[in-house]
Motif scaffolding. Sequence first.
Motif, PDB file in Angstrom:
ATOM      1  N   LYS A   3      24.749  -7.026  71.825  1.00 24.41           N
ATOM      2  CA  LYS A   3      25.971  -6.947  72.625  1.00 24.41           C
ATOM      3  C   LYS A   3      26.219  -8.267  73.346  1.00 24.41           C
ATOM      4  CE  LYS A   3      25.958  -2.000  73.446  1.00 24.41           C
ATOM      5  NZ  LYS A   3      25.908  -0.946  74.451  1.00 24.41           N
ATOM      6  N   PHE A   4      25.149  -8.885  73.801  1.00 26.41           N
ATOM      7  CA  PHE A   4      25.267 -10.161  74.503  1.00 26.41           C
ATOM      8  C   PHE A   4      25.809 -11.245  73.561  1.00 26.41           C
ATOM      9  CE2 PHE A   4      23.419 -14.220  75.993  1.00 26.41           C
ATOM     10  CZ  PHE A   4      24.092 -14.296  77.201  1.00 26.41           C
ATOM     11  N   LEU A   5      25.328 -11.285  72.334  1.00 26.54           N
ATOM     12  CA  LEU A   5      25.797 -12.274  71.359  1.00 26.54           C
ATOM     13  C   LEU A   5      27.265 -12.030  70.989  1.00 26.54           C
ATOM     14  CD1 LEU A   5      22.698 -12.645  69.022  1.00 26.54           C
ATOM     15  CD2 LEU A   5      23.530 -14.249  70.753  1.00 26.54           C
ATOM     16  N   ILE A   6      27.640 -10.774  70.872  1.00 28.24           N
ATOM     17  CA  ILE A   6      29.039 -10.440  70.602  1.00 28.24           C
ATOM     18  C   ILE A   6      29.914 -10.887  71.772  1.00 28.24           C
ATOM     19  CG2 ILE A   6      30.678  -8.533  70.316  1.00 28.24           C
ATOM     20  CD1 ILE A   6      28.476  -7.096  68.708  1.00 28.24           C
ATOM     21  N   PHE A   7      29.436 -10.648  72.980  1.00 20.79           N
ATOM     22  CA  PHE A   7      30.153 -11.069  74.179  1.00 20.79           C
ATOM     23  C   PHE A   7      30.323 -12.591  74.200  1.00 20.79           C
ATOM     24  CE2 PHE A   7      29.963 -12.432  78.679  1.00 20.79           C
ATOM     25  CZ  PHE A   7      31.166 -11.884  79.102  1.00 20.79           C
ATOM     26  N   LEU A   8      29.267 -13.328  73.904  1.00 18.74           N
ATOM     27  CA  LEU A   8      29.348 -14.790  73.851  1.00 18.74           C
ATOM     28  C   LEU A   8      30.308 -15.255  72.751  1.00 18.74           C
ATOM     29  CD1 LEU A   8      25.697 -16.038  74.450  1.00 18.74           C
ATOM     30  CD2 LEU A   8      27.644 -16.147  75.994  1.00 18.74           C
ATOM     31  N   GLY A   9      30.296 -14.572  71.627  1.00 16.19           N
ATOM     32  CA  GLY A   9      31.213 -14.907  70.541  1.00 16.19           C
ATOM     33  C   GLY A   9      32.663 -14.717  70.948  1.00 16.19           C
ATOM     34  N   ILE A  10      32.946 -13.623  71.649  1.00  9.28           N
ATOM     35  CA  ILE A  10      34.307 -13.350  72.114  1.00  9.28           C
ATOM     36  C   ILE A  10      34.745 -14.426  73.110  1.00  9.28           C
ATOM     37  CG2 ILE A  10      35.719 -11.758  73.480  1.00  9.28           C
ATOM     38  CD1 ILE A  10      34.133  -9.475  72.130  1.00  9.28           C
TER      39      ILE A  10
END
Length: 130
Positions: A3-10
Amino acid sequence: MKKFLIFLGIIAVVAVALMATTPDRQQHVDTIKSVMTGAVNAELRENNIDGQLGSIASAAATMAVDKYLSTNFLVRDHRFYSLGFIDYNNEFQMVSVGVFNHVYTLDEEQAREMIKKKLNPLDILQDKSK
């Protein structure tokens, strides 16, 4: 962690989009010119100046706005947004914010008040006498 990586990607996608769509100086000038021209035309209508005289006054005001913006308008480009300032008597006033390829600026009523307050005939005559 996923979830953290997805958040950073967004966040990265939004940041790149902001950088790619920051409005340039000409977009700020066009938007402010449009608002100021509308304000001048509204003042002319309010003062019952129409017909040929109104057309001439509107054209003269549009040229004056162009000249004023070409010499007294500054755009500060930041990485994710841009800000537009008008220099009036060595005092900068923020008049526009550009983000996501759109310029947000004064509305017509605020522009009318600014014209009445800042650009009255006495100020113009005083500036020429210096």
